[in-house]
Design a protein around this motif. Structure first.
Motif, PDB file in Angstrom:
ATOM      1  N   VAL A  14      41.213  42.507  37.197  1.00 58.01           N
ATOM      2  CA  VAL A  14      40.084  43.362  36.792  1.00 58.01           C
ATOM      3  C   VAL A  14      40.471  44.224  35.590  1.00 58.01           C
ATOM      4  O   VAL A  14      39.686  44.414  34.650  1.00 58.01           O
ATOM      5  CB  VAL A  14      39.640  44.235  37.977  1.00 58.01           C
ATOM      6  N   LEU A  15      41.693  44.733  35.595  1.00 57.35           N
ATOM      7  CA  LEU A  15      42.147  45.562  34.472  1.00 57.35           C
ATOM      8  C   LEU A  15      42.202  44.772  33.175  1.00 57.35           C
ATOM      9  O   LEU A  15      41.949  45.308  32.085  1.00 57.35           O
ATOM     10  CB  LEU A  15      43.519  46.158  34.790  1.00 57.35           C
ATOM     11  N   PHE A  16      42.534  43.481  33.275  1.00 58.00           N
ATOM     12  CA  PHE A  16      42.601  42.639  32.079  1.00 58.00           C
ATOM     13  C   PHE A  16      41.269  41.968  31.773  1.00 58.00           C
ATOM     14  O   PHE A  16      41.183  41.167  30.837  1.00 58.00           O
ATOM     15  CB  PHE A  16      43.682  41.568  32.249  1.00 58.00           C
ATOM     16  N   GLY A  17      40.247  42.268  32.569  1.00 61.34           N
ATOM     17  CA  GLY A  17      38.906  41.754  32.288  1.00 61.34           C
ATOM     18  C   GLY A  17      38.684  40.308  32.666  1.00 61.34           C
ATOM     19  O   GLY A  17      37.810  39.648  32.098  1.00 61.34           O
ATOM     20  N   ALA A  18      39.439  39.771  33.630  1.00 65.54           N
ATOM     21  CA  ALA A  18      39.255  38.373  34.055  1.00 65.54           C
ATOM     22  C   ALA A  18      39.341  38.292  35.566  1.00 65.54           C
ATOM     23  O   ALA A  18      40.239  37.644  36.126  1.00 65.54           O
ATOM     24  CB  ALA A  18      40.301  37.479  33.406  1.00 65.54           C
ATOM     25  N   PRO A  19      38.414  38.956  36.285  1.00 62.01           N
ATOM     26  CA  PRO A  19      38.516  38.972  37.756  1.00 62.01           C
ATOM     27  C   PRO A  19      38.311  37.611  38.394  1.00 62.01           C
ATOM     28  O   PRO A  19      39.018  37.249  39.339  1.00 62.01           O
ATOM     29  CB  PRO A  19      37.416  39.959  38.163  1.00 62.01           C
TER      30      PRO A  19
END
Length: 289
Positions: free
Chosen positions: A109-114
């Motif tokens: 989620v932090l890297f934008g790819a959940p």
């Protein structure tokens, strides 16, 4: 003047078939039937007598799907047995799965790819749960066999690698036993029972082996929780960490020479459990992992 009878080159129809009369036709049919029956029997014998393919261990090869099914059944059996002795096992496995999968998904989620990292989070969560399961199953198995006659032999026979274990090469009526292990370190003598009696047994066995193995290193240890002894749960790790002094070829040569010493001198229980039950194969498989 005598008149010669005219000769007809064409044979009468009736006589032409005499060569293939009923008897001859019968023989032809029986010969053809026998040939067909022989071919069928040969094909059946070929199908039945076809030797199965053997693996490197000399055992018939097992299909991949069947192998996976056997492993799944063994893991399921080991889980059932471990859960009976460890009721917290399902919760610990669930906690491990949620913790690891949650951390991976949080990073995703932090890297934008959940959604991209979701399969990886599930796989790592399952792996963490299986690690917890293996550890708890191993601990449960050790707790059940600890203090029982033959426990050390059960642990030694479950070690990974080329270890040639001969259980019960020496012993007493009080179930003090010495086990012989042949491997890359050399010869390892493992005693279990009363330390005072086991020391004498190990000394006698070491003296007898030294006449056969020559300069090969001979290690000895005693299983127990007292000072100078090796705890049962650390026995396999202790033996596998011994220095490698022999090559694989030297181990094979030494094994043939050790055959002159014979097998076990006394029957040793194969990892007895409380209540007279025996350790299952599935628990051995999980412990080896």
């Amino acid at each position: 003047m005598a008149r010669s009878k005219p000769t007809d080159s064409s044979a009468p129809p009736g006589r032409g078939k005499a060569a293939t009369g009923p008897g001859t036709a019968g023989r032809g049919r029986s010969s053809g039937g026998a040939t067909a029956a022989g071919a069928t029997a040969a094909s059946e014998k070929g199908r039945q007598g076809k030797a199965p393919k053997l693996g490197k261990d000399g055992q018939p090869k097992v299909g991949r799907l069947k192998r996976v099914g056997n492993q799944f059944r063994m893991i399921k059996q080991a889980y059932s047995l471990t859960r009976k002795n460890d009721p917290r096992l399902p919760w610990l496995m669930l906690i491990a799965f949620v913790a690891v999968a949650g951390v991976v998904e949080l990073l995703a989620v932090l890297f934008g790819a959940p959604f991209l990292m979701l399969p990886l989070a599930i796989v790592l969560g399952v792996l963490a749960a299986m690690i917890v399961f293996g550890r708890r199953a191993q601990g449960s198995a050790y707790r059940q066999v600890e203090g029982q006659p033959g426990a050390a032999a059960w642990v030694l026979e479950g070690m990974r690698g080329d270890w040639r274990v001969t259980s019960g090469v020496a012993g007493t009526a009080q179930l003090d036993t010495v086990h012989r292990v042949l491997g890359r370190p050399g010869i390892v003598l493992v005693g279990e029972g009363s330390p005072a009696r086991v020391r004498g047994l190990i000394a006698q066995e070491k003296k007898k082996i030294a006449r056969v193995v020559g300069d090969t290193p001979i290690y000895d240890l005693t299983v127990g929780d007292e000072e100078g002894q090796v705890p049962l749960r650390k026995l396999s790790t202790h033996v596998m960490k011994l220095p490698r002094n022999l090559s694989a070829a030297e181990v094979n040569t030494l094994g043939r020479r050790m055959a002159a010493l014979g097998g076990p001198k006394m029957p040793v229980p194969g990892g007895p459990l409380p209540g007279g039950r025996q350790m299952s194969v599935s628990q051995r498989q999980v412990r080896r992992r």
